[in-house]
Design a protein around this motif. Sequence first.
Motif, mmCIF file in Angstrom:
data_model
loop_
_atom_site.group_PDB
_atom_site.id
_atom_site.type_symbol
_atom_site.label_atom_id
_atom_site.label_comp_id
_atom_site.label_asym_id
_atom_site.label_seq_id
_atom_site.Cartn_x
_atom_site.Cartn_y
_atom_site.Cartn_z
ATOM 1 N N LYS A 288 0.854 -1.186 0.000
ATOM 2 C CA LYS A 288 0.000 0.000 0.000
ATOM 3 C C LYS A 288 0.890 1.236 0.000
ATOM 4 O O LYS A 288 1.857 1.323 0.770
ATOM 5 C CB LYS A 288 -0.879 0.009 1.254
ATOM 6 N N VAL A 289 0.530 2.175 -0.840
ATOM 7 C CA VAL A 289 1.319 3.399 -0.969
ATOM 8 C C VAL A 289 0.417 4.583 -0.642
ATOM 9 O O VAL A 289 -0.578 4.816 -1.327
ATOM 10 C CB VAL A 289 1.863 3.524 -2.410
ATOM 11 N N GLY A 290 0.751 5.293 0.423
ATOM 12 C CA GLY A 290 -0.091 6.397 0.872
ATOM 13 C C GLY A 290 0.518 7.752 0.579
ATOM 14 O O GLY A 290 1.642 7.844 0.048
ATOM 15 N N PRO A 291 -0.193 8.816 0.950
ATOM 16 C CA PRO A 291 0.238 10.174 0.595
ATOM 17 C C PRO A 291 1.544 10.599 1.257
ATOM 18 O O PRO A 291 2.200 11.524 0.778
ATOM 19 C CB PRO A 291 -0.919 11.062 1.076
ATOM 20 N N ASP A 292 1.941 9.932 2.343
ATOM 21 C CA ASP A 292 3.170 10.366 3.016
ATOM 22 C C ASP A 292 4.419 9.646 2.521
ATOM 23 O O ASP A 292 5.497 9.850 3.079
ATOM 24 C CB ASP A 292 3.043 10.153 4.532
ATOM 25 N N MET A 293 4.285 8.805 1.516
ATOM 26 C CA MET A 293 5.478 8.069 1.095
ATOM 27 C C MET A 293 6.334 8.904 0.135
ATOM 28 O O MET A 293 5.895 9.241 -0.959
ATOM 29 C CB MET A 293 5.103 6.750 0.427
ATOM 30 N N PRO A 294 7.577 9.213 0.546
ATOM 31 C CA PRO A 294 8.436 9.973 -0.363
ATOM 32 C C PRO A 294 8.826 9.098 -1.558
ATOM 33 O O PRO A 294 8.998 7.890 -1.408
ATOM 34 C CB PRO A 294 9.672 10.287 0.485
ATOM 35 N N PRO A 295 8.998 9.714 -2.742
ATOM 36 C CA PRO A 295 9.393 8.931 -3.920
ATOM 37 C C PRO A 295 10.668 8.111 -3.689
ATOM 38 O O PRO A 295 10.776 6.983 -4.156
ATOM 39 C CB PRO A 295 9.608 10.002 -4.996
ATOM 40 N N SER A 296 11.613 8.667 -2.925
ATOM 41 C CA SER A 296 12.861 7.918 -2.714
ATOM 42 C C SER A 296 12.605 6.643 -1.900
ATOM 43 O O SER A 296 13.255 5.621 -2.100
ATOM 44 C CB SER A 296 13.888 8.798 -1.992
ATOM 45 N N THR A 297 11.639 6.701 -0.978
ATOM 46 C CA THR A 297 11.309 5.508 -0.188
ATOM 47 C C THR A 297 10.661 4.452 -1.077
ATOM 48 O O THR A 297 10.946 3.258 -0.961
ATOM 49 C CB THR A 297 10.351 5.881 0.967
ATOM 50 N N LEU A 298 9.801 4.901 -1.966
ATOM 51 C CA LEU A 298 9.146 3.931 -2.849
ATOM 52 C C LEU A 298 10.191 3.256 -3.741
ATOM 53 O O LEU A 298 10.163 2.049 -3.957
ATOM 54 C CB LEU A 298 8.063 4.614 -3.692
ATOM 55 N N ARG A 299 11.127 4.046 -4.213
ATOM 56 C CA ARG A 299 12.191 3.481 -5.054
ATOM 57 C C ARG A 299 12.952 2.405 -4.267
ATOM 58 O O ARG A 299 13.198 1.310 -4.755
ATOM 59 C CB ARG A 299 13.132 4.605 -5.496
ATOM 60 N N GLU A 300 13.260 2.742 -3.024
ATOM 61 C CA GLU A 300 13.994 1.796 -2.186
ATOM 62 C C GLU A 300 13.187 0.508 -1.979
ATOM 63 O O GLU A 300 13.710 -0.604 -2.064
ATOM 64 C CB GLU A 300 14.248 2.493 -0.833
ATOM 65 N N LEU A 301 11.898 0.672 -1.727
ATOM 66 C CA LEU A 301 11.036 -0.500 -1.507
ATOM 67 C C LEU A 301 11.012 -1.399 -2.740
ATOM 68 O O LEU A 301 11.083 -2.625 -2.628
ATOM 69 C CB LEU A 301 9.606 -0.047 -1.192
ATOM 70 N N VAL A 302 10.885 -0.774 -3.895
ATOM 71 C CA VAL A 302 10.816 -1.557 -5.132
ATOM 72 C C VAL A 302 12.126 -2.340 -5.316
ATOM 73 O O VAL A 302 12.112 -3.525 -5.662
ATOM 74 C CB VAL A 302 10.526 -0.633 -6.336
ATOM 75 N N GLU A 303 13.250 -1.700 -5.026
ATOM 76 C CA GLU A 303 14.540 -2.394 -5.172
ATOM 77 C C GLU A 303 14.673 -3.555 -4.185
ATOM 78 O O GLU A 303 15.204 -4.608 -4.521
ATOM 79 C CB GLU A 303 15.715 -1.414 -4.958
ATOM 80 N N ILE A 304 14.183 -3.349 -2.966
ATOM 81 C CA ILE A 304 14.315 -4.415 -1.959
ATOM 82 C C ILE A 304 13.367 -5.579 -2.267
ATOM 83 O O ILE A 304 13.713 -6.739 -2.131
ATOM 84 C CB ILE A 304 13.992 -3.874 -0.540
ATOM 85 N N LEU A 305 12.144 -5.232 -2.673
ATOM 86 C CA LEU A 305 11.113 -6.268 -2.784
ATOM 87 C C LEU A 305 11.100 -6.964 -4.142
ATOM 88 O O LEU A 305 10.568 -8.060 -4.273
ATOM 89 C CB LEU A 305 9.734 -5.657 -2.492
ATOM 90 N N ASP A 306 11.656 -6.321 -5.137
ATOM 91 C CA ASP A 306 11.664 -6.940 -6.464
ATOM 92 C C ASP A 306 13.014 -6.736 -7.139
ATOM 93 O O ASP A 306 13.119 -6.141 -8.219
ATOM 94 C CB ASP A 306 10.536 -6.324 -7.330
#
Length: 449
Positions: A288-306
């Motif tokens: 789940k991606v909410g309004p407080d997620m910084p783009p850099s955090t999402l990038r990090e998550l994508v790299e870790i999880l996939d």
Amino acid sequence: MNEWSPTSWKAKPAAQQPAYPCEAEAARMVEEISKLPPLVTSWEVNALRGQLAEAVRGERFLLQGGDCAESFDQCDSATVANKLKILLQMSLVLTHGGRRRVIRLGRFAGQYAKPRSDDSETRNGITLPSYRGDLINRPEFTEAARTPDPQLMLRGYERAALTLNFIRALVSRGFVDPHRLEYWDLAWVKQSPMAEEYRRMARQIGESLRFMENVLGVHPGELNWVDFFTSHEGLHLPYEQAQTRRVPRQEGWFNLSTHFPWIGMRTADPAGAHVEYFRGIRNPIGVKVGPDMPPSTLRELVEILDPAGEPGRLTLIHRFGAERIALCLPPLIEAVRSTDKPVLWCCDPMHGNACTTSGGYKTRRFEDILGELDRAFDIHAALGSSLGGVHIELTGEDVAECVGGARGVSEADLKRAYKSQLDPRLNYEQALEMALFIARKMGGLSEQM
Ligand code: PEP
Ligand code: CO
């Protein structure tokens, strides 16, 4: 990155976990569940990953829906069958109207653990632990009910098995036969303003099926009508760990309590225990991606999880609210694009649109829900991305929890038929209306239909 194991999450901070009065008893329960047979198989999990990969390519649309939280009390035949019916009806509208095959993914058979904003709740000067879902404690406001009880993990596993057993039985025989569309009808569909539109579509499908069988010699049994997958928020890590195992002749570890676990908004910290647990399982997963997620955090998550960039592995379920989506979504799409990973984008138009009525009911306005969805399609298209699915809270029951929709559910109606313990769900009419809206948005239905 350190070596992964089903318990490596324990070395990281784990948010939203219950404090059991007796940890040894909780460990015994986990041990017991880990010996029980799995609820799903690795073949099914892999099949779902394959279908999600097709959705990434634009060949399918993901329909994920069910209760905010299932409850042990509502593990009954009518509740389960009605939820299947509304999901089937929606998928029929999307397949026929949206011209895309649909992945049916229930929020069921294990959706028993809930994140809470506050650890405790105070009423009349008495403070007790918050209700965290039937897997953990009970909703009644007494000390006994609110104390986390490890036995409930086993009860939850059993309820999930009972639910899935019934779903599998319904799906494997008769119930989902597209020649028997009348079986899917909910009793009150007759009075619905959408009934005529839906019936017309059902008639056309019947005619197409007869055409395929008689003229083309294709039989609907061969058309994969009946796949149904399960999902739940993978919140309670000891419970998820209990069913995490290796499978003969397959690489890696599978969480066999569900086909598709997802990480909730409150537990999506890249340095936290949930992300650590999820990175090691082979299942397709959601975040789940909410309004407080910084783009850099999402990038990090994508790299870790996939890390391998495997199509179908990762679904990003965004939930901002109708007001905020235009601001929040574009930088996140760009951030993910910069990783070059093939994620599936899915819109949850429910959780960012909560509001409270003057009468104190937690509700959501149907126009906000459709508004967020509408914008999600447009923003993805404008940025050369694509919205590949929807994640919704719904029920097959005739409740009044979200206001608005074709029948105009009003604030006064909430008093009559508000049944959810937690978040307000779409009732079956609102769910059907949403499916018609999506089908139109995907370009397969004319405005008048
Ligand atoms: C939910 O899906 O019920 C939920 C709590 O969502 P989120 O994690 O997006 O707030
Ligand atoms: Co919810």
